[in-house]
Design a protein around this motif. Structure first.
Motif, PDB file in Angstrom:
ATOM      1  N   VAL A 142       0.834  -1.202   0.000  1.00 21.76           N
ATOM      2  CA  VAL A 142       0.000   0.000   0.000  1.00 21.76           C
ATOM      3  C   VAL A 142       0.869   1.253   0.000  1.00 21.76           C
ATOM      4  O   VAL A 142       0.594   2.222  -0.707  1.00 21.76           O
ATOM      5  N   MET A 143       1.931   1.225   0.786  1.00 23.92           N
ATOM      6  CA  MET A 143       2.853   2.367   0.817  1.00 23.92           C
ATOM      7  C   MET A 143       3.525   2.562  -0.536  1.00 23.92           C
ATOM      8  O   MET A 143       3.768   3.698  -0.965  1.00 23.92           O
ATOM      9  N   ALA A 144       3.830   1.475  -1.223  1.00 24.01           N
ATOM     10  CA  ALA A 144       4.434   1.578  -2.554  1.00 24.01           C
ATOM     11  C   ALA A 144       3.481   2.272  -3.520  1.00 24.01           C
ATOM     12  O   ALA A 144       3.893   3.144  -4.305  1.00 24.01           O
ATOM     13  N   ILE A 145       2.206   1.901  -3.473  1.00 24.46           N
ATOM     14  CA  ILE A 145       1.209   2.520  -4.351  1.00 24.46           C
ATOM     15  C   ILE A 145       1.024   3.991  -3.990  1.00 24.46           C
ATOM     16  O   ILE A 145       0.943   4.862  -4.873  1.00 24.46           O
ATOM     17  N   LEU A 146       0.945   4.285  -2.691  1.00 26.88           N
ATOM     18  CA  LEU A 146       0.765   5.665  -2.240  1.00 26.88           C
ATOM     19  C   LEU A 146       1.935   6.542  -2.679  1.00 26.88           C
ATOM     20  O   LEU A 146       1.734   7.642  -3.211  1.00 26.88           O
ATOM     21  N   PHE A 147       3.158   6.077  -2.472  1.00 28.24           N
ATOM     22  CA  PHE A 147       4.314   6.911  -2.792  1.00 28.24           C
ATOM     23  C   PHE A 147       4.592   6.982  -4.289  1.00 28.24           C
ATOM     24  O   PHE A 147       5.193   7.957  -4.755  1.00 28.24           O
ATOM     25  N   ALA A 148       4.159   5.979  -5.034  1.00 24.02           N
ATOM     26  CA  ALA A 148       4.252   6.084  -6.490  1.00 24.02           C
ATOM     27  C   ALA A 148       3.350   7.214  -6.981  1.00 24.02           C
ATOM     28  O   ALA A 148       3.754   8.050  -7.801  1.00 24.02           O
ATOM     29  N   THR A 149       2.126   7.237  -6.463  1.00 19.64           N
ATOM     30  CA  THR A 149       1.184   8.289  -6.841  1.00 19.64           C
ATOM     31  C   THR A 149       1.671   9.651  -6.370  1.00 19.64           C
ATOM     32  O   THR A 149       1.588  10.641  -7.099  1.00 19.64           O
ATOM     33  N   THR A 150       2.186   9.702  -5.137  1.00 14.80           N
ATOM     34  CA  THR A 150       2.673  10.961  -4.576  1.00 14.80           C
ATOM     35  C   THR A 150       3.876  11.486  -5.357  1.00 14.80           C
ATOM     36  O   THR A 150       3.985  12.692  -5.618  1.00 14.80           O
ATOM     37  N   SER A 151       4.791  10.590  -5.740  1.00 18.11           N
ATOM     38  CA  SER A 151       5.973  11.005  -6.494  1.00 18.11           C
ATOM     39  C   SER A 151       5.595  11.562  -7.856  1.00 18.11           C
ATOM     40  O   SER A 151       6.267  12.459  -8.376  1.00 18.11           O
ATOM     41  N   TYR A 152       4.529  11.036  -8.416  1.00 13.06           N
ATOM     42  CA  TYR A 152       4.098  11.494  -9.741  1.00 13.06           C
ATOM     43  C   TYR A 152       3.290  12.781  -9.665  1.00 13.06           C
ATOM     44  O   TYR A 152       3.405  13.649 -10.533  1.00 13.06           O
ATOM     45  N   GLN A 153       2.466  12.925  -8.625  1.00 14.68           N
ATOM     46  CA  GLN A 153       1.583  14.091  -8.487  1.00 14.68           C
ATOM     47  C   GLN A 153       1.536  14.542  -7.028  1.00 14.68           C
ATOM     48  O   GLN A 153       0.526  14.402  -6.346  1.00 14.68           O
ATOM     49  N   PRO A 154       2.631  15.084  -6.499  1.00 10.14           N
ATOM     50  CA  PRO A 154       2.711  15.401  -5.062  1.00 10.14           C
ATOM     51  C   PRO A 154       1.740  16.483  -4.600  1.00 10.14           C
ATOM     52  O   PRO A 154       1.333  16.495  -3.435  1.00 10.14           O
ATOM     53  N   TYR A 155       1.365  17.391  -5.489  1.00 13.27           N
ATOM     54  CA  TYR A 155       0.519  18.512  -5.077  1.00 13.27           C
ATOM     55  C   TYR A 155      -0.964  18.269  -5.340  1.00 13.27           C
ATOM     56  O   TYR A 155      -1.775  19.192  -5.246  1.00 13.27           O
ATOM     57  N   MET A 156      -1.304  17.037  -5.636  1.00 14.01           N
ATOM     58  CA  MET A 156      -2.711  16.695  -5.838  1.00 14.01           C
ATOM     59  C   MET A 156      -3.476  16.898  -4.528  1.00 14.01           C
ATOM     60  O   MET A 156      -3.051  16.456  -3.465  1.00 14.01           O
ATOM     61  N   GLU A 157      -4.618  17.574  -4.595  1.00 19.72           N
ATOM     62  CA  GLU A 157      -5.408  17.852  -3.398  1.00 19.72           C
ATOM     63  C   GLU A 157      -6.392  16.721  -3.135  1.00 19.72           C
ATOM     64  O   GLU A 157      -7.080  16.267  -4.048  1.00 19.72           O
ATOM     65  N   VAL A 158      -6.441  16.264  -1.894  1.00 17.48           N
ATOM     66  CA  VAL A 158      -7.373  15.207  -1.495  1.00 17.48           C
ATOM     67  C   VAL A 158      -8.096  15.660  -0.238  1.00 17.48           C
ATOM     68  O   VAL A 158      -7.617  16.532   0.495  1.00 17.48           O
ATOM     69  N   HIS A 159      -9.254  15.069  -0.009  1.00 14.18           N
ATOM     70  CA  HIS A 159     -10.038  15.381   1.178  1.00 14.18           C
ATOM     71  C   HIS A 159      -9.985  14.186   2.132  1.00 14.18           C
ATOM     72  O   HIS A 159     -10.640  13.172   1.894  1.00 14.18           O
ATOM     73  N   LEU A 160      -9.175  14.300   3.154  1.00 13.61           N
ATOM     74  CA  LEU A 160      -9.010  13.225   4.125  1.00 13.61           C
ATOM     75  C   LEU A 160     -10.276  13.095   4.962  1.00 13.61           C
ATOM     76  O   LEU A 160     -10.739  14.076   5.568  1.00 13.61           O
ATOM     77  N   PHE A 161     -10.839  11.869   4.970  1.00 16.55           N
ATOM     78  CA  PHE A 161     -12.091  11.586   5.670  1.00 16.55           C
ATOM     79  C   PHE A 161     -13.236  12.463   5.154  1.00 16.55           C
ATOM     80  O   PHE A 161     -14.241  12.673   5.832  1.00 16.55           O
ATOM     81  N   GLY A 162     -13.048  12.994   3.933  1.00 17.92           N
ATOM     82  CA  GLY A 162     -14.084  13.832   3.345  1.00 17.92           C
ATOM     83  C   GLY A 162     -14.178  15.208   3.964  1.00 17.92           C
ATOM     84  O   GLY A 162     -15.084  15.991   3.627  1.00 17.92           O
ATOM     85  N   VAL A 163     -13.248  15.552   4.846  1.00 17.29           N
ATOM     86  CA  VAL A 163     -13.327  16.829   5.569  1.00 17.29           C
ATOM     87  C   VAL A 163     -12.050  17.651   5.402  1.00 17.29           C
ATOM     88  O   VAL A 163     -12.092  18.799   4.960  1.00 17.29           O
ATOM     89  N   PHE A 164     -10.902  17.052   5.762  1.00 19.41           N
ATOM     90  CA  PHE A 164      -9.641  17.795   5.781  1.00 19.41           C
ATOM     91  C   PHE A 164      -9.024  17.856   4.386  1.00 19.41           C
ATOM     92  O   PHE A 164      -8.731  16.836   3.777  1.00 19.41           O
ATOM     93  N   LYS A 165      -8.841  19.066   3.903  1.00 18.55           N
ATOM     94  CA  LYS A 165      -8.259  19.268   2.591  1.00 18.55           C
ATOM     95  C   LYS A 165      -6.746  19.306   2.715  1.00 18.55           C
ATOM     96  O   LYS A 165      -6.184  20.169   3.401  1.00 18.55           O
ATOM     97  N   MET A 166      -6.082  18.364   2.059  1.00 16.16           N
ATOM     98  CA  MET A 166      -4.626  18.258   2.154  1.00 16.16           C
ATOM     99  C   MET A 166      -4.043  17.932   0.790  1.00 16.16           C
ATOM    100  O   MET A 166      -4.743  17.434  -0.099  1.00 16.16           O
ATOM    101  N   ARG A 167      -2.773  18.212   0.656  1.00 12.91           N
ATOM    102  CA  ARG A 167      -2.059  17.770  -0.542  1.00 12.91           C
ATOM    103  C   ARG A 167      -1.565  16.344  -0.307  1.00 12.91           C
ATOM    104  O   ARG A 167      -1.301  15.947   0.825  1.00 12.91           O
ATOM    105  N   LEU A 168      -1.382  15.617  -1.381  1.00 13.87           N
ATOM    106  CA  LEU A 168      -1.026  14.198  -1.269  1.00 13.87           C
ATOM    107  C   LEU A 168       0.303  14.007  -0.554  1.00 13.87           C
ATOM    108  O   LEU A 168       0.466  13.065   0.231  1.00 13.87           O
ATOM    109  N   TRP A 169       1.257  14.899  -0.791  1.00 14.24           N
ATOM    110  CA  TRP A 169       2.561  14.729  -0.162  1.00 14.24           C
ATOM    111  C   TRP A 169       2.485  14.934   1.350  1.00 14.24           C
ATOM    112  O   TRP A 169       3.320  14.404   2.090  1.00 14.24           O
TER     113      TRP A 169
END
Length: 293
Positions: A142-169
């Motif tokens: 899972v960490m490999a998949i997460l960091f592959a995605t993060t390395s490719y698009q580190p500034y992608m914005e995600v909503h953690l738990f649908g509430v907290f807005k954070m960047r993937l990195w």
């Protein structure tokens, strides 16, 4: 439609991350039930010993498959739940940029790389050489998949738990930070494996941007296996007897029926891609399930 049929349809229509979740859950539930029943007859089998990866190189000699198999088994329900939620979430992010085959490849190669870091650490780090332990869980993959995605698009914005807005990195950094500070406390091998998975994810994207896809080899192997099984199925011939006196059957109606059926399937698949599988009605789910038989 029964619950079992609904699960079969979701597995059939789901992405590779959904299928990986199904495999992990199945390999947790089925052995737990089977061996719980066997205990009633005083039959105790430590099946995890056969699938977990050991810190001892000697153990690796008699169960080399454990470098991959450990990533499909878990030690408890909370361990499974956390990893599967992460896998489902980061798998969806990964598929945004890459293919299903690449996701499976990163999952498997991430498991191998993580277990390699685990074994090497216990073989050479002075604080660990006197310790013997085993590891299971999909965390490294899972960490490999997460960091592959993060390395490719580190500034992608995600909503953690649908509430907290954070960047993937930010999420990736927090997870690695907690692994680092917990190294001297407990589950040292597990945290080392997490870091190993993260390193592999970064290496994968680093090489991919330079034209080398590490998953191409493993994907070629799976394609080869699929081709072999397809050929075996294709060798079965059915003898057809033709009655010359039988009037010819009009084929126009069959073609029309097929077109209408395919059109309805396409409409349902479009609905899934736009609104998700849960947006389907009961009749649409049954139609899609029956059309695949």
């Amino acid at each position: 439609m029964s619950v079992l049929e609904d699960l079969k349809l979701q597995y059939k229509m789901g992405s590779i991350s959904i299928r990986l979740v199904f495999w992990n859950v199945t390999l947790f539930v089925v052995p737990e039930v089977v061996f719980a029943v066997l205990k009633l007859f005083n039959i105790k089998i430590q099946y995890l010993n056969f699938v977990s990866v050991s810190s001892s190189i000697n153990d690796l000699m008699w169960k080399p498959w454990s470098m991959v198999s450990y990533s499909f088994f878990h030690s408890g329900i909370m361990h499974l739940l956390f990893n599967m939620l992460m896998l489902y979430y980061v798998g969806r992010l990964f598929i945004t940029f890459f293919t299903q085959k690449q996701l499976l490849g990163v999952y498997l190669l991430g498991a191998i790389f993580s277990s390699s870091v685990f074994i090497v650490s216990y073989a050479f780090l002075p604080a660990l050489t006197t310790i013997s332990t085993q590891m299971i869980g999909a965390s490294g993959s899972v960490m490999a998949i997460l960091f592959a995605t993060t390395s490719y698009q580190p500034y992608m914005e995600v909503h953690l738990f649908g509430v907290f807005k954070m960047r993937l990195w930010h999420i990736a950094f927090i997870l690695v930070f907690f692994d680092l500070i917990q190294l001297p406390l407990e589950n040292t091998g597990g945290h080392l494996a997490h870091i190993g998975g993260a390193v592999f994810g970064y290496i994968y994207i680093f090489l991919l941007k330079r034209g080398t896809d590490l998953t191409s080899g493993i994907n070629s192997f799976f394609d080869f296996m699929v081709t072999i099984f397809s050929k075996k199925q294709g060798t079965k011939f059915k003898k057809v007897y033709v009655n010359p006196k039988k009037p010819a059957v009009k084929r126009e109606s069959k073609i029309v029926t097929k077109d209408k059926t395919q059109q309805q399937i396409d409409e349902i698949l479009d609905k899934i891609s736009k609104s998700g599988y849960d947006s389907l009605t009961k009749d649409e789910k049954e139609f899609l399930f029956n059309s695949g038989k």
